[in-house]
Design a protein around this motif. Structure first.
Motif, PDB file in Angstrom:
ATOM      1  N   LEU A 160       0.781  -1.177   0.153  1.00  0.00           N
ATOM      2  CA  LEU A 160      -0.083  -0.137  -0.074  1.00  0.00           C
ATOM      3  C   LEU A 160       1.004   1.375   0.034  1.00  0.00           C
ATOM      4  N   SER A 161       1.883   1.273   0.742  1.00  0.00           N
ATOM      5  CA  SER A 161       2.718   2.423   1.075  1.00  0.00           C
ATOM      6  C   SER A 161       3.650   2.663  -0.486  1.00  0.00           C
ATOM      7  N   ALA A 162       3.905   1.541  -0.978  1.00  0.00           N
ATOM      8  CA  ALA A 162       4.599   1.758  -2.321  1.00  0.00           C
ATOM      9  C   ALA A 162       3.583   2.111  -3.696  1.00  0.00           C
ATOM     10  N   GLN A 163       2.478   1.476  -3.496  1.00  0.00           N
ATOM     11  CA  GLN A 163       1.244   2.252  -4.448  1.00  0.00           C
ATOM     12  C   GLN A 163       1.283   3.711  -4.088  1.00  0.00           C
ATOM     13  N   THR A 164       1.146   3.958  -2.922  1.00  0.00           N
ATOM     14  CA  THR A 164       0.844   5.730  -2.565  1.00  0.00           C
ATOM     15  C   THR A 164       1.886   6.361  -3.136  1.00  0.00           C
ATOM     16  N   LEU A 165       3.212   5.936  -2.838  1.00  0.00           N
ATOM     17  CA  LEU A 165       4.455   6.473  -3.304  1.00  0.00           C
ATOM     18  C   LEU A 165       4.277   6.616  -4.960  1.00  0.00           C
ATOM     19  N   ASP A 166       3.828   5.579  -5.600  1.00  0.00           N
ATOM     20  CA  ASP A 166       3.804   5.662  -7.065  1.00  0.00           C
ATOM     21  C   ASP A 166       2.793   6.526  -7.772  1.00  0.00           C
ATOM     22  N   GLU A 167       1.677   6.536  -6.877  1.00  0.00           N
ATOM     23  CA  GLU A 167       0.688   7.540  -7.310  1.00  0.00           C
ATOM     24  C   GLU A 167       1.002   8.797  -7.031  1.00  0.00           C
ATOM     25  N   ILE A 168       1.930   9.183  -6.143  1.00  0.00           N
ATOM     26  CA  ILE A 168       2.245  10.525  -5.966  1.00  0.00           C
ATOM     27  C   ILE A 168       3.152  10.952  -7.040  1.00  0.00           C
ATOM     28  N   ILE A 169       4.158  10.186  -7.248  1.00  0.00           N
ATOM     29  CA  ILE A 169       4.987  10.505  -8.392  1.00  0.00           C
ATOM     30  C   ILE A 169       4.280  10.591  -9.478  1.00  0.00           C
ATOM     31  N   ALA A 170       3.490   9.594 -10.022  1.00  0.00           N
ATOM     32  CA  ALA A 170       2.578   9.809 -11.212  1.00  0.00           C
ATOM     33  C   ALA A 170       1.881  11.097 -11.334  1.00  0.00           C
ATOM     34  N   LYS A 171       1.299  11.325 -10.314  1.00  0.00           N
ATOM     35  CA  LYS A 171       0.535  12.692 -10.457  1.00  0.00           C
ATOM     36  C   LYS A 171       1.741  13.953 -10.572  1.00  0.00           C
ATOM     37  N   HIS A 172       2.750  13.697  -9.816  1.00  0.00           N
ATOM     38  CA  HIS A 172       3.753  14.732 -10.101  1.00  0.00           C
ATOM     39  C   HIS A 172       4.334  14.885 -11.429  1.00  0.00           C
ATOM     40  N   ILE A 173       4.534  13.708 -12.340  1.00  0.00           N
ATOM     41  CA  ILE A 173       4.933  13.759 -13.421  1.00  0.00           C
ATOM     42  C   ILE A 173       3.855  14.298 -14.473  1.00  0.00           C
ATOM     43  N   GLN A 174       2.517  13.840 -14.282  1.00  0.00           N
ATOM     44  CA  GLN A 174       1.517  14.603 -14.992  1.00  0.00           C
ATOM     45  C   GLN A 174       1.757  15.989 -14.891  1.00  0.00           C
ATOM     46  N   ALA A 175       1.642  16.778 -13.679  1.00  0.00           N
ATOM     47  CA  ALA A 175       1.649  17.976 -13.497  1.00  0.00           C
ATOM     48  C   ALA A 175       2.894  18.779 -14.082  1.00  0.00           C
ATOM     49  N   MET A 176       3.945  18.044 -14.291  1.00  0.00           N
ATOM     50  CA  MET A 176       5.352  18.643 -15.001  1.00  0.00           C
ATOM     51  C   MET A 176       5.171  18.562 -16.197  1.00  0.00           C
ATOM     52  N   GLY A 177       3.970  18.015 -16.927  1.00  0.00           N
ATOM     53  CA  GLY A 177       3.830  17.896 -18.417  1.00  0.00           C
ATOM     54  C   GLY A 177       3.524  16.690 -18.881  1.00  0.00           C
ATOM     55  N   GLY A 178       3.803  15.618 -18.140  1.00  0.00           N
ATOM     56  CA  GLY A 178       3.507  14.301 -18.594  1.00  0.00           C
ATOM     57  C   GLY A 178       4.811  13.554 -19.151  1.00  0.00           C
ATOM     58  N   ALA A 179       4.544  12.197 -19.135  1.00  0.00           N
ATOM     59  CA  ALA A 179       5.785  11.283 -19.428  1.00  0.00           C
ATOM     60  C   ALA A 179       6.312  11.341 -21.013  1.00  0.00           C
ATOM     61  N   ASP A 180       5.231  11.804 -21.811  1.00  0.00           N
ATOM     62  CA  ASP A 180       5.384  12.027 -23.228  1.00  0.00           C
ATOM     63  C   ASP A 180       6.470  13.275 -23.555  1.00  0.00           C
ATOM     64  N   LYS A 181       6.029  14.526 -22.764  1.00  0.00           N
ATOM     65  CA  LYS A 181       6.757  15.717 -22.967  1.00  0.00           C
ATOM     66  C   LYS A 181       8.467  15.374 -22.225  1.00  0.00           C
ATOM     67  N   LEU A 182       8.275  14.864 -20.905  1.00  0.00           N
ATOM     68  CA  LEU A 182       9.533  14.667 -20.269  1.00  0.00           C
ATOM     69  C   LEU A 182      10.449  13.661 -21.012  1.00  0.00           C
ATOM     70  N   SER A 183       9.879  12.638 -21.387  1.00  0.00           N
ATOM     71  CA  SER A 183      10.693  11.727 -22.146  1.00  0.00           C
ATOM     72  C   SER A 183      11.651  12.441 -23.410  1.00  0.00           C
ATOM     73  N   LYS A 184      10.936  13.485 -24.065  1.00  0.00           N
ATOM     74  CA  LYS A 184      11.528  14.206 -25.085  1.00  0.00           C
ATOM     75  C   LYS A 184      12.539  15.396 -24.937  1.00  0.00           C
ATOM     76  N   LEU A 185      12.560  15.549 -23.512  1.00  0.00           N
ATOM     77  CA  LEU A 185      13.418  16.704 -23.114  1.00  0.00           C
ATOM     78  C   LEU A 185      14.892  16.461 -23.048  1.00  0.00           C
ATOM     79  N   LYS A 186      15.633  17.199 -23.840  1.00  0.00           N
ATOM     80  CA  LYS A 186      17.219  16.895 -24.188  1.00  0.00           C
ATOM     81  C   LYS A 186      18.087  17.725 -23.834  1.00  0.00           C
ATOM     82  N   SER A 187      17.697  19.165 -23.847  1.00  0.00           N
ATOM     83  CA  SER A 187      18.397  20.279 -23.473  1.00  0.00           C
ATOM     84  C   SER A 187      17.782  21.357 -22.850  1.00  0.00           C
ATOM     85  N   LEU A 188      18.300  22.199 -22.101  1.00  0.00           N
ATOM     86  CA  LEU A 188      17.720  23.485 -21.765  1.00  0.00           C
ATOM     87  C   LEU A 188      18.784  24.652 -21.761  1.00  0.00           C
ATOM     88  N   LYS A 189      18.345  25.807 -22.029  1.00  0.00           N
ATOM     89  CA  LYS A 189      19.070  26.962 -21.738  1.00  0.00           C
ATOM     90  C   LYS A 189      18.264  27.922 -21.021  1.00  0.00           C
TER      91      LYS A 189
END
Length: 244
Positions: A22-51
């Motif tokens: 249950l603890s692991a599921q809760t952590l994974d749920e939190i991280i999944a929602k955080h990833i979505q809030a940051m733009g989602g896995a599709d966007k983050l997977s394509k992030l290669k550089s920043l200036k």
């Protein structure tokens, strides 16, 4: 008697395992929602550089900073203070610096401790794919952060650097990061309060950071991003240490 003891032991193992799951599921749920809030896995997977172009307010001075990063490869910051430009760079597992403010006008290799701490800055995607990156996360509970309810998630990076992330229960943005690192044999604690979140090309970034560190007690450095470029073309040679 033995059967009852055996059954109780089984029950204890079952409950312990269930609570862990249950603890692991809760952590994974939190991280999944955080990833979505940051733009989602599709966007983050394509992030290669920043200036990033920013201005830091420290000790009543306005200090311009330019930071260039290639994912998992290179990091370079240029900070101009009183007309002199300080350069710090990471190139893979090595690092170097030029600091004319201390009379260091030629590139000098950074100590191992500094490289270890700064190497983490080449990761542009944070908690995304943390398991594949070899990061270890632990959900340590919930806290109140200046009136905001947050999840406290500790993280140990692959190189041993420890961070604590305070993730908003409302937005799932990271509102505060505490980093512990060793510099010159001393434990340095740094805190970064993040705010003014904006999306650029579908990825969310904090445009304001307030940083304090035990290396400079009583001093708050406020960093405000003025421009942020996602996936610009970057010459990797800028991370290579000059031969002087």
């Amino acid at each position: 008697m033995y059967i009852k003891l055996f059954n109780k032991t089984l029950l204890l193992f079952f409950l312990t395992g269930m609570l862990h799951t249950l603890s692991a599921q809760t952590l994974d749920e939190i991280i999944a929602k955080h990833i979505q809030a940051m733009g989602g896995a599709d966007k983050l997977s394509k992030l290669k550089s920043l200036k990033i172009t920013a201005e830091m307010d420290v000790m009543k001075m306005k200090v311009p900073i330019t930071t260039t990063i290639i994912q998992d490869q290179g990091f370079r910051s240029e900070t101009t203070v009183q007309g002199m430009t300080v350069v710090q760079a990471i190139n893979g597992n090595t690092g170097w610096a030029i600091n004319p403010m201390t009379g260091q006008t030629k590139a000098t290799a950074l100590p191992e401790e500094a490289v270890k701490s700064m190497t983490a800055e080449t990761d542009l995607t944070g908690l995304y794919n943390y398991k594949e990156k070899g990061y270890v996360l632990t959900l340590e509970g919930e806290e109140d952060l200046a009136g905001a309810k947050v999840y406290k998630v500790s993280m140990t990076l692959k190189n041993g650097i420890k961070r604590i992330n305070y993730i908003s229960k409302d937005t799932f943005y990271i509102l505060k990061i505490i980093v512990h690192a060793t510099m010159n044999g001393q434990d340095i604690k740094s805190e970064n309060l993040q705010s003014n979140f904006k999306q650029v090309d579908g990825v969310t970034y904090p445009f304001t950071s307030e940083v304090t560190t035990s290396a400079m007690p009583g001093t708050t450095m406020t960093l405000v991003i003025t421009t942020l470029e996602v996936n610009p073309k970057i010459d990797p040679n800028i991370f290579t240490m000059p031969t002087n």
